[in-house]
Structure formats: structure tokens, C-alpha cells
Design an enzyme around this catalytic site. Structure first.
Site, PDB file in Angstrom:
ATOM      1  CB  CYS A  48      45.859  34.897  35.409  1.00  0.00           C
ATOM      2  SG  CYS A  48      45.564  34.815  37.183  1.00  0.00           S
ATOM      3  CG  ASP A 176      39.856  36.582  31.281  1.00  0.00           C
ATOM      4  OD1 ASP A 176      40.890  36.109  31.789  1.00  0.00           O
ATOM      5  OD2 ASP A 176      38.719  36.147  31.535  1.00  0.00           O
ATOM      6  CG  HIS A 178      42.048  33.548  33.411  1.00  0.00           C
ATOM      7  ND1 HIS A 178      41.851  34.878  33.732  1.00  0.00           N
ATOM      8  CD2 HIS A 178      42.544  32.961  34.523  1.00  0.00           C
ATOM      9  CE1 HIS A 178      42.206  35.077  34.997  1.00  0.00           C
ATOM     10  NE2 HIS A 178      42.628  33.935  35.496  1.00  0.00           N
TER      11      HIS A 178
END
Length: 220
Positions: A48, A176, A178
Site C-alpha cells: 500500500c 485508499d 488497498h
């Protein structure tokens, strides 16, 4: 990897989190959204931080098109090799699955793009993180570049694309990294919550946080 196949400016069209905000500041200029597996490399569970670096690097590349900064974002192996070459990591780090944070991000951005980064340490969530909101407003108004945030208890890397403040607190515009799957348009990423406004008070109150903010104005 063809960078042009990635989703671009994924925050565009997202409604503000407040009806009458006191102040909202967001990223200016183009960037691409990098996430787990977006280039075919399986980095689920550890990549990440690398992906957020790539998102920041894509902004620099887009917004300095006629300079030596107009290079594509470095790949994950290139990032690891650079950190080894700089002496920040041992040789065993190359080709590993070790995660990296905001400090390494600052080294990588400076190494590949000659852009220094400001590192901001926030000792805890909640009130202390709220106090950083004004600094983030100043960053987006002056530099316009995406930032990166990570912590200890909350160690998931987050791309910071904006900040919005009202009389009852602030929200962060988070990309994000992810997400895992096929490329999605910005509207679908927003619908699924991968790009969203997050209330500062919803973040881990017991985690410290570090911010990495590219200081692009100095290098124009």
C-alpha cells in the site's frame, strides 16, 4: 505497465462532506490512482505504501511535463532498489515483501524527482489530528500535490487528496490503495468507498500518524 490504463483524477465529482463548510482544499492538477495489483504485481498485504508513492509520483510527472520530473512513477522493484542504493535498506530488501512508510516515501520522491517532502508527525488521532487540518489546507493551497498518511496502530497507507473543515471538525479526502481488482472508473471507486471523505474523528484515536507532503512549489 501502461499508466494511461489507470483511473485518473478519481476524486472528481465526489460531493463535499459538508453542506456549508468553513474551508475546503483539494488536490489541483492531474494524477493517476495506483492500487494493489494495478501493474500485475501481487502486492496484496504489503504494497500500500508503494502504491501511494506511485500516485504522488504520477502527479509530479503530470504537472512538470517539460522538466526532468517527467518520468513515469517508479515500479515497486525500482523503489526497493533505490532505497537499497541510498543505504536506507539492506540488500535483502530488494525483491522482498516488506512494507514502507512515509519516511521512505520522502526519500523515494526526492530520489526520483528531486522534490523534497515535509514530514509531519501527529502524536495521536482525534484532537491532535484535527490540529493538522490547517496545515493540510495550506499544503493544498500552496503545492496542490497529493500527500501520504500512515501510522502505527493504523498502519494502512492512505493517499490524502484534500481536507474539508466545518464548525464540528474536519474530513480528509482519502484515496485508499488497498483496492484489488480490475480497473474501475472514479465514480465506481467512490461508490465502493475506495475514494471517500473520512471524518478525522473516525480514525484511530490511539494511533500516531505521519504525513508526507511533497513540497513542489520550491522546485518549479
Amino acid at each position: 505497465m501502461e499508466i494511461t490504463t489507470l483511473s485518473k483524477n478519481v476524486h472528481v465529482g465526489l460531493l463535499l462532506p459538508l453542506v456549508n463548510p468553513l474551508k475546503c482544499s483539494v488536490v489541483t492538477g492531474d494524477y493517476f490512482y495506483f492500487h494493489y495489483g494495478c501493474d500485475g504485481q501481487d502486492d496484496k498485504g504489503w504494497g500500500c505504501g508503494y502504491r501511494t508513492i506511485q500516485t504522488m509520483a504520477s502527479w509530479i510527472s503530470h504537472n512538470f511535463p517539460l522538466t526532468d520530473k517527467n518520468r513515469p512513477p517508479p515500479s515497486l522493484p525500482e523503489i526497493q532498489l533505490a532505497l537499497v542504493a541510498m543505504g536506507d535498506k539492506p540488500s535483502s530488501f530488494s525483491c522482498s515483501r516488506e512494507w514502507i512508510g512515509t519516511f521512505e516515501a520522502s526519500l523515494v520522491i526526492d530520489h526520483f524527482y528531486d522534490v523534497p517532502c515535509k514530514l509531519v508527525h501527529v502524536r495521536g488521532g482525534g484532537v491532535q489530528l484535527e490540529q493538522v487540518a490547517e496545515e493540510l489546507h495550506q499544503h493544498f493551497e500552496k503545492h496542490g500535490s497529493p500527500g501520504m498518511m500512515g501510522g502505527d496502530r493504523d498502519n494502512a497507507s492512505k493517499g490524502i487528496l484534500g481536507v474539508c473543515t466545518g464548525d464540528k471538525g474536519s474530513y480528509l479526502l482519502i484515496a485508499d490503495p488497498h483496492y484489488w481488482g480490475c480497473q474501475l472508473e472514479g465514480t465506481e471507486l467512490q461508490r465502493q468507498g475506495w475514494v471517500a471523505w473520512k471524518k478525522v474523528s473516525s480514525l484511530d484515536q490511539y494511533s500516531f500518524y505521519n504525513l508526507c507532503l511533497p513540497q513542489t512549489v520550491r522546485k518549479k
